[in-house]
Design a protein around this motif. Structure first.
Motif, PDB file in Angstrom:
ATOM      1  N   MET A   1      95.248 130.058  46.462  1.00 61.75           N
ATOM      2  CA  MET A   1      94.573 130.848  47.146  1.00 61.75           C
ATOM      3  C   MET A   1      95.118 131.801  47.839  1.00 61.75           C
ATOM      4  O   MET A   1      96.497 131.664  48.116  1.00 61.75           O
ATOM      5  N   TYR A   2      94.552 132.669  48.339  1.00 56.86           N
ATOM      6  CA  TYR A   2      95.229 133.864  49.011  1.00 56.86           C
ATOM      7  C   TYR A   2      94.617 134.644  50.292  1.00 56.86           C
ATOM      8  O   TYR A   2      93.244 134.123  50.365  1.00 56.86           O
ATOM      9  N   PHE A   3      95.119 134.825  51.097  1.00 56.51           N
ATOM     10  CA  PHE A   3      94.498 135.604  52.404  1.00 56.51           C
ATOM     11  C   PHE A   3      93.639 136.614  52.231  1.00 56.51           C
ATOM     12  O   PHE A   3      94.056 137.555  51.811  1.00 56.51           O
ATOM     13  N   LYS A   4      92.598 136.134  52.543  1.00 59.92           N
ATOM     14  CA  LYS A   4      91.246 137.440  52.180  1.00 59.92           C
ATOM     15  C   LYS A   4      90.367 137.375  53.311  1.00 59.92           C
ATOM     16  O   LYS A   4      89.568 136.338  53.743  1.00 59.92           O
ATOM     17  N   VAL A   5      90.598 138.523  54.156  1.00 56.61           N
ATOM     18  CA  VAL A   5      89.736 138.717  55.315  1.00 56.61           C
ATOM     19  C   VAL A   5      88.642 139.741  55.173  1.00 56.61           C
ATOM     20  O   VAL A   5      89.215 140.571  54.813  1.00 56.61           O
ATOM     21  N   CYS A   6      87.583 139.637  55.229  1.00 54.08           N
ATOM     22  CA  CYS A   6      86.478 140.680  55.301  1.00 54.08           C
ATOM     23  C   CYS A   6      85.884 140.920  56.837  1.00 54.08           C
ATOM     24  O   CYS A   6      85.573 139.738  57.584  1.00 54.08           O
ATOM     25  N   ILE A   7      86.088 141.884  57.157  1.00 52.83           N
ATOM     26  CA  ILE A   7      85.499 142.269  58.538  1.00 52.83           C
ATOM     27  C   ILE A   7      84.338 143.518  58.673  1.00 52.83           C
ATOM     28  O   ILE A   7      84.565 144.452  57.512  1.00 52.83           O
ATOM     29  N   SER A   8      83.478 143.062  59.245  1.00 50.19           N
ATOM     30  CA  SER A   8      82.213 143.742  58.991  1.00 50.19           C
ATOM     31  C   SER A   8      81.668 144.070  60.268  1.00 50.19           C
ATOM     32  O   SER A   8      81.758 143.456  61.443  1.00 50.19           O
ATOM     33  N   GLY A   9      80.828 145.193  60.294  1.00 47.09           N
ATOM     34  CA  GLY A   9      80.037 145.525  61.582  1.00 47.09           C
ATOM     35  C   GLY A   9      79.379 146.878  61.327  1.00 47.09           C
ATOM     36  O   GLY A   9      79.891 147.693  60.743  1.00 47.09           O
ATOM     37  N   LEU A  10      78.428 147.263  62.275  1.00 43.18           N
ATOM     38  CA  LEU A  10      78.008 148.617  62.520  1.00 43.18           C
ATOM     39  C   LEU A  10      78.942 149.649  62.882  1.00 43.18           C
ATOM     40  O   LEU A  10      79.990 149.313  63.452  1.00 43.18           O
ATOM     41  N   THR A  11      78.545 150.826  62.793  1.00 39.66           N
ATOM     42  CA  THR A  11      79.298 151.989  63.145  1.00 39.66           C
ATOM     43  C   THR A  11      79.685 151.741  64.809  1.00 39.66           C
ATOM     44  O   THR A  11      79.001 151.512  65.439  1.00 39.66           O
ATOM     45  N   SER A  94      94.798 140.604  51.458  1.00 40.04           N
ATOM     46  CA  SER A  94      94.105 141.690  51.876  1.00 40.04           C
ATOM     47  C   SER A  94      93.035 141.688  52.978  1.00 40.04           C
ATOM     48  O   SER A  94      92.780 140.279  53.022  1.00 40.04           O
ATOM     49  N   VAL A  95      92.836 142.691  53.535  1.00 44.45           N
ATOM     50  CA  VAL A  95      91.741 142.838  54.536  1.00 44.45           C
ATOM     51  C   VAL A  95      91.047 143.910  54.097  1.00 44.45           C
ATOM     52  O   VAL A  95      91.365 144.966  54.196  1.00 44.45           O
ATOM     53  N   ILE A  96      89.610 143.397  54.149  1.00 45.98           N
ATOM     54  CA  ILE A  96      88.702 144.434  53.673  1.00 45.98           C
ATOM     55  C   ILE A  96      87.545 144.713  54.805  1.00 45.98           C
ATOM     56  O   ILE A  96      86.995 143.764  55.268  1.00 45.98           O
ATOM     57  N   ASP A  97      87.638 145.852  54.962  1.00 46.72           N
ATOM     58  CA  ASP A  97      86.583 146.523  55.966  1.00 46.72           C
ATOM     59  C   ASP A  97      85.395 146.913  55.207  1.00 46.72           C
ATOM     60  O   ASP A  97      85.280 148.120  54.644  1.00 46.72           O
ATOM     61  N   SER A  98      84.223 146.224  55.153  1.00 45.62           N
ATOM     62  CA  SER A  98      83.034 146.592  54.574  1.00 45.62           C
ATOM     63  C   SER A  98      81.753 145.888  55.188  1.00 45.62           C
ATOM     64  O   SER A  98      81.662 144.756  55.386  1.00 45.62           O
ATOM     65  N   LEU A  99      80.710 146.642  55.183  1.00 43.15           N
ATOM     66  CA  LEU A  99      79.393 145.933  55.636  1.00 43.15           C
ATOM     67  C   LEU A  99      78.830 145.150  54.511  1.00 43.15           C
ATOM     68  O   LEU A  99      77.993 144.177  54.637  1.00 43.15           O
ATOM     69  N   SER A 100      79.251 145.583  53.232  1.00 46.19           N
ATOM     70  CA  SER A 100      78.421 144.939  52.038  1.00 46.19           C
ATOM     71  C   SER A 100      79.056 143.657  51.668  1.00 46.19           C
ATOM     72  O   SER A 100      78.281 142.689  51.166  1.00 46.19           O
ATOM     73  N   VAL A 101      80.448 143.776  51.567  1.00 43.94           N
ATOM     74  CA  VAL A 101      81.226 142.570  50.743  1.00 43.94           C
ATOM     75  C   VAL A 101      80.843 141.112  51.230  1.00 43.94           C
ATOM     76  O   VAL A 101      80.525 140.197  50.398  1.00 43.94           O
ATOM     77  N   PRO A 102      80.818 140.903  52.610  1.00 43.61           N
ATOM     78  CA  PRO A 102      80.613 139.437  53.082  1.00 43.61           C
ATOM     79  C   PRO A 102      79.099 139.125  52.441  1.00 43.61           C
ATOM     80  O   PRO A 102      78.893 137.931  52.319  1.00 43.61           O
ATOM     81  N   LEU A 103      78.200 139.978  52.324  1.00 46.42           N
ATOM     82  CA  LEU A 103      76.892 139.547  52.094  1.00 46.42           C
ATOM     83  C   LEU A 103      76.873 139.593  50.580  1.00 46.42           C
ATOM     84  O   LEU A 103      75.525 139.097  49.995  1.00 46.42           O
ATOM     85  N   LEU A 104      77.556 140.145  49.745  1.00 44.89           N
ATOM     86  CA  LEU A 104      77.626 140.094  48.214  1.00 44.89           C
ATOM     87  C   LEU A 104      78.527 138.927  47.492  1.00 44.89           C
ATOM     88  O   LEU A 104      78.293 138.735  46.647  1.00 44.89           O
ATOM     89  N   LEU A 105      79.271 138.468  48.317  1.00 38.79           N
ATOM     90  CA  LEU A 105      80.255 137.410  48.017  1.00 38.79           C
ATOM     91  C   LEU A 105      79.347 136.116  47.694  1.00 38.79           C
ATOM     92  O   LEU A 105      78.220 135.916  48.317  1.00 38.79           O
ATOM     93  N   PRO A 106      79.604 135.184  46.792  1.00 40.56           N
ATOM     94  CA  PRO A 106      79.071 133.896  46.457  1.00 40.56           C
ATOM     95  C   PRO A 106      78.930 133.194  47.741  1.00 40.56           C
ATOM     96  O   PRO A 106      79.668 133.374  48.898  1.00 40.56           O
ATOM     97  N   ALA A 107      77.689 132.458  48.047  1.00 36.97           N
ATOM     98  CA  ALA A 107      77.877 131.677  49.212  1.00 36.97           C
ATOM     99  C   ALA A 107      79.035 130.668  49.303  1.00 36.97           C
ATOM    100  O   ALA A 107      79.480 130.630  50.570  1.00 36.97           O
ATOM    101  N   LYS A 108      79.422 130.158  48.312  1.00 39.76           N
ATOM    102  CA  LYS A 108      80.831 129.414  48.241  1.00 39.76           C
ATOM    103  C   LYS A 108      81.950 130.185  47.951  1.00 39.76           C
ATOM    104  O   LYS A 108      82.061 130.485  46.925  1.00 39.76           O
ATOM    105  N   ASN A 109      82.837 130.907  48.898  1.00 38.13           N
ATOM    106  CA  ASN A 109      84.013 131.563  48.748  1.00 38.13           C
ATOM    107  C   ASN A 109      84.957 131.322  49.515  1.00 38.13           C
ATOM    108  O   ASN A 109      84.775 130.543  50.607  1.00 38.13           O
ATOM    109  N   GLN A 110      86.446 131.718  48.866  1.00 37.56           N
ATOM    110  CA  GLN A 110      87.404 131.391  50.120  1.00 37.56           C
ATOM    111  C   GLN A 110      87.961 132.556  51.000  1.00 37.56           C
ATOM    112  O   GLN A 110      88.725 132.270  51.540  1.00 37.56           O
ATOM    113  N   ALA A 111      86.918 133.363  50.973  1.00 40.93           N
ATOM    114  CA  ALA A 111      87.594 134.770  52.016  1.00 40.93           C
ATOM    115  C   ALA A 111      86.964 134.170  53.357  1.00 40.93           C
ATOM    116  O   ALA A 111      86.086 133.285  53.424  1.00 40.93           O
ATOM    117  N   PHE A 112      87.669 134.597  54.471  1.00 44.09           N
ATOM    118  CA  PHE A 112      87.331 134.379  55.828  1.00 44.09           C
ATOM    119  C   PHE A 112      86.478 135.558  56.237  1.00 44.09           C
ATOM    120  O   PHE A 112      87.118 136.866  56.324  1.00 44.09           O
TER     121      PHE A 112
END
Length: 265
Positions: A1-11, A94-112
């Motif tokens: 497992m690797y540290f994967k953080v997705c951060i999301s939010g509007l403008t 990695s730290v991923i800044d994206s509106l889409s990615v958290p909603l496109l990931l499989p329901a069970k995933n290991q990203a935070f």
């Protein structure tokens, strides 16, 4: 497992400032959907090399022209989102800044996945602090317009409404609505204090997540981290709309379905 953080939010919700601090603390790579889109604009469209150096590229004439290109064809957004989804699977932190990615990931995933929420007035004020030459009224209209256009692009492409995301796709949701009541400072001082508060919340949960993705996990250290997380939650629970409840209890944390790892005392 690797540290994967997705951060999301509007403008203008404050994603970039927080994401960069997370990157520094956890020594991770920063991947930003807006920045990747900007680089594509520089390579493929008539966008100058200096674009993006000033705050809020989307307010510039070049930024608005680029948005029109995105509205004509969603292929640019699709390319960026698919690239970021691939990055989630790669073996690096990695730290991923994206509106889409958290909603496109499989329901069970290991990203935070983290969602930052704030109302239009708060986001307008935050944008105004870095673009004070524009009136708040005009800036509010610009933020609303960008929200609507981004929603239309992503809804057409992926079928979800980023202005009304399903909270069950996120591990942690921080809501700004009551944060202003908890921060006494004003103007820029207030903004910095709000960032500091949100980082305190984020770090308390991410410190635990960071331990859980290590090949060897110390129960003693996890115990100390869960105790600290409980203190932070008790102090700031009015602005935490959702959180991983297991992170507040070591026995419950032990029950999480993580990859097999070595657990030490």
């Amino acid at each position: 497992m690797y540290f994967k953080v997705c951060i999301s939010g509007l403008t203008a919700v404050g994603k970039t400032s927080l994401a960069q601090e997370i990157v520094r603390r956890y020594k991770a790579e920063y991947l930003s959907a807006p920045e990747v889109l900007l680089q594509i604009a520089k390579m493929r469209l008539d966008v100058g090399e200096d674009a993006g150096k000033a705050p809020h590229f989307w307010l510039s004439e070049e930024g608005k022209a680029f948005f029109k290109q995105r509205e004509k064809s969603s292929e640019l957004d699709k390319e960026v989102d698919n690239g970021l989804l691939d990055a989630v699977e790669k073996p690096h932190r990695s730290v991923i800044d994206s509106l889409s990615v958290p909603l496109l990931l499989p329901a069970k995933n290991q990203a935070f996945s983290v969602l930052l929420q704030a109302n239009l007035t708060q986001r307008t004020e935050r944008a105004w602090l870095s673009s004070p030459t524009m009136s708040r009224r005009n800036l509010r209209n610009e933020v609303q317009t960008k929200d609507r256009k981004t929603k239309d692009i992503l809804q057409s492409l992926w079928g979800f409404d980023i202005t009304k995301p399903s909270l069950d796709r996120y591990d942690l949701v921080i809501w700004d609505a009551r944060l202003a009541e908890m921060v006494r400072a004003k103007s820029y001082g207030k903004q910095q204090q709000e960032i500091k508060t949100k980082l305190q919340i984020l770090f308390s949960f991410l410190d635990i997540y960071d331990q859980m993705v290590q090949p060897t996990v110390s129960r003693k250290k996890l115990g100390a981290l869960t105790a600290q997380c409980r203190k932070v939650y008790a102090q700031y629970h009015p602005i935490i709309r959702k959180y991983p409840r297991q992170f507040l209890s070591l026995p419950e944390l032990d029950q999480l379905d993580w990859e097999k790892r070595n657990l030490t005392d």
